[in-house]
Structures are given as C-alpha cells and as structure tokens.
Enzyme design. Structure first.
Site, mmCIF file in Angstrom:
data_model
loop_
_atom_site.group_PDB
_atom_site.id
_atom_site.type_symbol
_atom_site.label_atom_id
_atom_site.label_comp_id
_atom_site.label_asym_id
_atom_site.label_seq_id
_atom_site.Cartn_x
_atom_site.Cartn_y
_atom_site.Cartn_z
ATOM 1 N N ASP A 177 1.621 24.959 -13.169
ATOM 2 C CA ASP A 177 0.455 24.643 -14.012
ATOM 3 C C ASP A 177 0.888 23.987 -15.318
ATOM 4 O O ASP A 177 0.289 22.996 -15.766
ATOM 5 C CB ASP A 177 -0.339 25.919 -14.300
ATOM 6 C CG ASP A 177 -0.785 26.616 -13.035
ATOM 7 O OD1 ASP A 177 -1.053 25.900 -12.047
ATOM 8 O OD2 ASP A 177 -0.855 27.856 -13.028
ATOM 9 N N LYS A 225 -0.042 0.095 7.221
ATOM 10 C CA LYS A 225 0.505 -1.265 7.137
ATOM 11 C C LYS A 225 1.178 -1.664 8.449
ATOM 12 O O LYS A 225 0.927 -2.743 8.991
ATOM 13 C CB LYS A 225 1.505 -1.342 5.980
ATOM 14 C CG LYS A 225 0.897 -1.037 4.617
ATOM 15 C CD LYS A 225 1.896 -1.186 3.507
ATOM 16 C CE LYS A 225 3.011 -0.165 3.611
ATOM 17 N NZ LYS A 225 2.538 1.217 3.443
ATOM 18 N N THR A 226 2.028 -0.795 8.975
ATOM 19 C CA THR A 226 2.702 -1.096 10.244
ATOM 20 C C THR A 226 1.705 -1.131 11.392
ATOM 21 O O THR A 226 1.819 -1.955 12.305
ATOM 22 C CB THR A 226 3.794 -0.051 10.510
ATOM 23 O OG1 THR A 226 4.681 0.004 9.391
ATOM 24 C CG2 THR A 226 4.585 -0.409 11.752
ATOM 25 N N THR A 262 -0.855 4.395 4.899
ATOM 26 C CA THR A 262 -2.169 3.753 4.858
ATOM 27 C C THR A 262 -2.414 2.816 6.037
ATOM 28 O O THR A 262 -3.528 2.322 6.182
ATOM 29 C CB THR A 262 -2.332 2.968 3.553
ATOM 30 O OG1 THR A 262 -1.202 2.103 3.369
ATOM 31 C CG2 THR A 262 -2.414 3.915 2.361
ATOM 32 N N GLU A 316 -5.019 33.841 -10.113
ATOM 33 C CA GLU A 316 -5.899 32.917 -9.402
ATOM 34 C C GLU A 316 -7.354 33.101 -9.818
ATOM 35 O O GLU A 316 -8.122 32.127 -9.867
ATOM 36 C CB GLU A 316 -5.760 33.110 -7.882
ATOM 37 C CG GLU A 316 -4.350 32.876 -7.351
ATOM 38 C CD GLU A 316 -3.834 31.495 -7.683
ATOM 39 O OE1 GLU A 316 -4.639 30.547 -7.830
ATOM 40 O OE2 GLU A 316 -2.602 31.340 -7.811
ATOM 41 N N GLY A 338 0.821 -1.204 0.000
ATOM 42 C CA GLY A 338 0.000 0.000 0.000
ATOM 43 C C GLY A 338 0.851 1.248 0.000
ATOM 44 O O GLY A 338 2.076 1.203 0.208
#
Length: 648
Positions: free
Chosen positions: A516, A224-225, A222, A441, A218
């Site tokens: 951009d 895992k540990t 996320t 902007e 993953g």
C-alpha cells in the site's frame, strides 16, 4: 504469379513416400554386416581335414566310413577336390581330398556305394567378395560417422547467413479476421494493405503507393501476433514469418547476411509480406550509452534500413513488424519510407472484450448462468491473452468440481484468479494474524466505500491470494482513460486505510502495508512530477531521466531542476501521503463500530461482498434477501424483485 499462388492447393492427396537414400544406405550396411558375420562364423564352424587320396581316402571308402561327399570344381573346370563327412568312431568330421576327378573315379565311387553330387564354385570371385565386404563395411561406417558429419558441419557453417524466415501457405494457416476481435481500427488499417496487394490499380491510379512497412505497437497480449497470423490467412500472397532474435548470432555479420537473404527470398516471391515479431531485439537505438554499442546488432539494423529504403529497395515486399517497446526503436527505422504506419493495438474496450470472450468461448461449453456481457464489464484492463486465460481457467475450475458446463461462478472465480491470484487456503494463519488481517482489510474497505471518487467495491477477503494475506478488490463500472486529482487523492486515502486501522485498533503497525505504501508513494510522486497536480510547484514536469532506458543518455542529461526544487518535490509527496493517511484515520474513527462489525464478519465468513459492506455502513448489518428486495422495490419499482443485486 497466379501459378505460384495456387500451387499449395493442387495437392489432391498425401504424396507418395519414398525411402530416402539414407535409409537405403543403412539397410545396405546392415546386410553387408550380416553377410560378413555369416562368413566369419561359417568358416569357424566348418573345418575340413586335409587327407590324401591314398591310402587314407581309399581306406575310408573301403571301410564304408564315408557318409556323403561333394565333387567341387570351379567354373573353368580346374582345381577339383572332394569334400564331405566321415565317421571317426561315433563322431562325424569333415574331410577334403585334392584330386582330379575322372570317369574312373566316379565309377569307383559308385561301385563302393558312395553317394556324391557335383557343386560348381568360383573361388576367385568368392575370395574377392569375401575380402571386399569388410572393406565396404568399414568405408560405409567411416562415411556416416565422420565424413557425413563433417559435410553437415560445413553446410551449417555456410548456412549461417541464410534467412530463417518460415513461409506460411493458405493450407497451413487457418486464422482469419473472424478469429480476431477487440481491435477493429487496427483490422481496418491492415485490411487496406491486403486490398492493395489484391488490387493495386485501385490505389495507384490516383498516384498512391503501397506502404513499405507497418509497425504494430501495443501492450503484451493485445493480439499483435494474432493479427499478423490473420493477415497471413486473408492475404493471397506469400507470407514469411521470422522473429527479431533469429537475426542475432554470436558471429559478426551473420545478422546482416540473413536480412539480405530474407529480402532476396521476398523479391523472388513478390508481392509478399514479411512479418518480424519482436523487432526491438534487432531494431534498438544505435546509441546505447556508455561503453559503445553492439556491433553485430548495429550491422543487422543497418542492413535492415538499407533493404527497406536504400538504393536497391525491393518493390512489392511489405514488412509488418510487432513490438511492445516502441520507445527503444531507432528513429531511422520509424521514419516514413520505411515503416510508414504505426498501428496501435490497444487494450480492448467493453464491447471488444465481449467479442473476444465470444470467440474463445466457442471451444468450451457455457452454462445457463454464464453471462459474457457481465464478465466483460467486470474485466477492464484485461488484454486478449488475459481473457483467453480467463476462459481456460473457468473450464478448468468447472471440470475440477465435476460440472458439465461453465457457470457464472466459475468465470467470476477465474477472473479473480487471473487478476489477484489464486486462493491459498493451505496457508494457515494463527488467530492473532487473522485478526490483524481482518482489521487491515476492513479498514481498506470502509475508507474506499466512504470516498466519493473511488471504484465500487467488489469483495473483501482474508483468504490469502498470491503473495498477500488478504485483499480488498475493486471493479470499475466502466473503462477509464483519465483520472481526476480528487480520485487519486481518494485512492491514496483508501490505500492508507489498512495502516490506519492497525493504528486505531492495535495501537501498533505491521509490515502488511508495504504494498500500500509503495503504490501510494508512486501515485503521489506521479501527481507532483508528471501530472502537475501540486499547488506549490504548479503544472511542471520533473525527473524526465527516470523513464530513459539508456544509462548514457540519463547521465549526459543535465539536471532540469535545482536541489531546492527536489526538496519541494519530496515535501509535496510527503504532504499528499500524510493527508491521505489523516483522512483515513478520520473516517475509521467516525466509523469504529462499523469497522469492528466488518472485521468480525470477516473472521467468521472470510469473504464479504462489496454490496454487503455498503449495507453494513448504511444499516449496521447485512440484510437478508427479503429486505434487499423491499428496498429495491421502494427505490426503483421498475426493477423486478427477483433480480439479484449487482456485485461490483
């Protein structure tokens, strides 16, 4: 085996602490040093003057110059002498007379009024002790400063091949599946392994066998540990934890020896679980391209492959590994029989994010306005680590402003800070740069608002955040797993809105569109080369070597398209970007009045919400609350009038 499981729970209280041998030896050396110093200084302070019995001592007694004296003899009764203090004018000195003391001598001293006392001493024993103490002190210091260090170095050299895996017990690991959220499928698959360890007969009676290895795959953050820690908290078996980097050393053969020792420890405690975090540090593919491979890493990987599924495979030892780079792992490591399962620990969806926020918010105090469901909806793409950081940043922001609880504005500001960076109000821009930034902007915001397939606007600001002088922020309404071609084209047009506004208003361009242009070029090239969204080239894939991680493989791969095709790819990428640029120019020319209006409001207020941009495009101005309530009642009478508009 049951006794071993319950061993950590038999401790009724803290163990009695005993002084280690090292501490006792240190105290012994300090006492010996004190005695030696005392002997040296005492011998220097008291100096006895050797005098004869007659006539010196007799004259002292008759002249009443003896203050006091001692009759000293050893334990055998030999080597007697008299010592004491005498008066030399106004000065008191020490004397010593070597003589054999008899009854006549004692009677003579009594008759002359000299007070005396007996003192026994063994000069031979004292001489031995006084001479041995410095020697013992020297030997002790030599041991602690040299010999002991050599032994430690020798033991360290011999322990290079020992495994550094740490064993976790139930009294030390407090994380369970209750502390894990957002990865329900991964929890179910891991739960099956734990149930297998608890009751193997339930699965083996049908002929099944326990998986030898489970690979947790993953993105970073996320969980895992965290999932591995929850396995340790739920499993009733020993759990060993080690990092992939702990195997690799500068000495050849150390990593392979540590792998063998780790499995040997697992065999002693079988059934058990061994968790290897960041296994890509040791499990990379053995073909590394030009220049050969890393011999030490390859030996370590070979030892791991043999231990997991070789001639002497250890039964009952389950390997749980975690990595965020499964593409670099060796194929032999991922085949069935070694890592039988690859469990994907993906980014959480909206429900998972809400559950994660609930877990992390237990440690903080939430206010009445804090809405975790709304925060979860506005944080698509956030990992569990990002959400934990969001809660922590919210608490820090609330504490900084002196609040007693975390409110919704704190969580929204923390979300913007985690996603786009912190506001940098200390960066002062002159009026010309502020005007350039405002129009840039505003161009982004208007083009994105006019495109049909883009995400809703969240807010537009000219307050510097991170490395940018301003930002146009979007928040998706839901989690998206695919993108249509039209949405990508609209996204490119929105990215070119800032450059287009500069061209229309100032008839010049600036360096502010660097990011951009980079993002739009990347999207356009992915559309042509990877996603087959070009009408000219069709559904083909080009440039496979771009994602390869090894130089040798990329060089060895023959070019899969011609130079003519490369020119067509470049032409298609340029066409997509230029068309997006022209679309942005057209939109801004048609809405020049709205562009000026929005830029002016940005210069005045610095930040404009997304729904306010839509009001400017529809009504030419920002509405007040009464007008918004009237419009909501007219469009949707079921919505209460006091409900605030949804921002993004």
């Amino acid at each position: 085996m049951e006794e071993h499981k319950d061993a950590p729970q038999k401790e009724a209280g803290p163990p009695q602490q005993k002084m280690p041998f090292r501490g006792m030896a240190v105290w012994f050396l300090l006492i010996a040093l004190f005695l030696t110093l005392f002997q040296v200084f005492s011998q220097r302070q008291v100096k006895y003057e050797e005098i004869a019995w007659s006539p010196a001592f007799v004259d002292l007694v008759k002249n009443n110059r003896i203050r006091d004296c001692e009759i000293v003899r050893d334990l055998a009764g030999n080597n007697e002498y008299i010592r004491g203090k005498k008066l030399d004018g106004s000065k008191v000195t020490h004397f010593r007379v070597n003589t054999i003391v008899t009854e006549y001598t004692q009677k003579w001293l009594d008759e002359n009024g000299v007070s005396y006392q007996y003192k026994s001493q063994n000069p031979y024993l004292w001489q031995i002790i006084s001479s041995a103490i410095p020697l013992l002190l020297f030997i002790g210091l030599l041991y602690f400063f040299f010999i002991r260090q050599m032994k430690m170095a020798g033991r360290g050299a011999m322990s290079f091949g020992k495994s550094r895996a740490r064993m976790l017990t139930r009294d030390r690991n407090l994380i369970t599946f209750k502390d894990v959220a957002g990865i329900d499928e991964a929890e179910e698959e891991v739960q099956e392994i734990i149930e297998f360890l608890k009751d193997p007969k339930r699965f083996t009676k049908l002929g099944g066998r326990i998986p030898k290895g489970v690979m947790l795959v993953g993105a970073p953050g996320t969980g895992k540990t965290l999932l591995a820690k929850a396995i340790a908290g739920e499993a009733k078996v020993p759990f060993f934890s080690i990092s992939g980097s702990d195997f690799v050393e500068m000495f050849v053969g150390v990593g392979a020896s540590r792998v063998r020792d780790m499995f040997q420890q697992g065999k002693k405690h079988a059934p058990c679980i061994i968790f290897i975090d960041e296994i890509d540090a040791v499990g990379r593919s053995r073909f590394s391209g030009i220049g050969g491979g890393h011999d030490e890493r390859e030996q370590t990987l070979n030892a791991l492959l043999v231990e997991m599924d070789g001639f002497e495979t250890q039964e009952g030892v389950i390997i749980v590994a975690a990595t965020n780079r499964p593409d670099v792992l060796d194929n032999a490591l991922l085949r069935p029989g070694r890592f039988d399962r690859q469990i994907v620990v993906d980014l959480p969806d909206q429900t998972g994010r809400e559950n994660i926020l609930k877990i992390h918010s237990k440690k903080v105090k939430l206010g009445a306005t804090a809405d975790l469901r709304r925060v979860a909806r506005g944080t698509p793409g956030f990992s569990g680590a990002d959400l934990a950081n969001l809660i922590n940043e919210s608490a820090l922001l609330a504490a900084r402003r002196g609040a007693s609880a975390i409110e919704m504005k704190d969580m929204e500001e923390a979300r913007d800070k985690v996603r786009w960076g912190r506001e940098r109000r200390s960066r002062r821009l002159d009026e010309k740069e502020r005007r350039l930034t405002a129009y840039h902007e505003a161009g982004h915001a208007i083009v994105l608002a006019m495109m049909k397939e883009t995400e809703p606007l969240h807010k537009v600001t000219i307050i510097p955040r991170g490395m940018a002088l301003g930002a146009t922020m979007q928040l998706p309404e839901k989690d998206r797993y695919t993108q249509t071609r039209q949405s990508l084209l609209d996204m490119i047009a929105g990215m070119m809105g800032g450059r287009s506004a500069e061209e229309i208003v100032f008839n010049d361009i600036t360096t502010g569109a660097q990011s951009d242009i980079k993002q739009s070029t990347h999207i356009a090239r992915m559309m042509v080369c990877n996603w087959g969204m070009s009408d000219v080239l069709g559904p083909q894939s080009f440039g496979k070597g771009e994602e390869l991680l090894f130089l040798g493989r990329e060089v060895a791969r023959s070019q899969d398209h011609s130079e003519e095709t490369s020119r067509k790819i470049d032409a298609e990428v340029s066409r997509i970007i230029n068309e997006g640029h022209e679309r942005a120019l057209t939109v801004l020319r048609d809405h020049r009045e709205h562009l000026d209006k929005l830029a002016g409001i940005l210069l005045e207020r610095e930040t404009v919400e997304g729904f306010e941009v839509e009001e400017i495009l529809k009504h030419g101005r920002i509405l007040d609350e009464a007008e918004r309530a009237e419009i909501r009642n007219r469009e949707n009478p079921a919505v209460p009038a006091d409900e605030p508009p949804a921002a993004g």
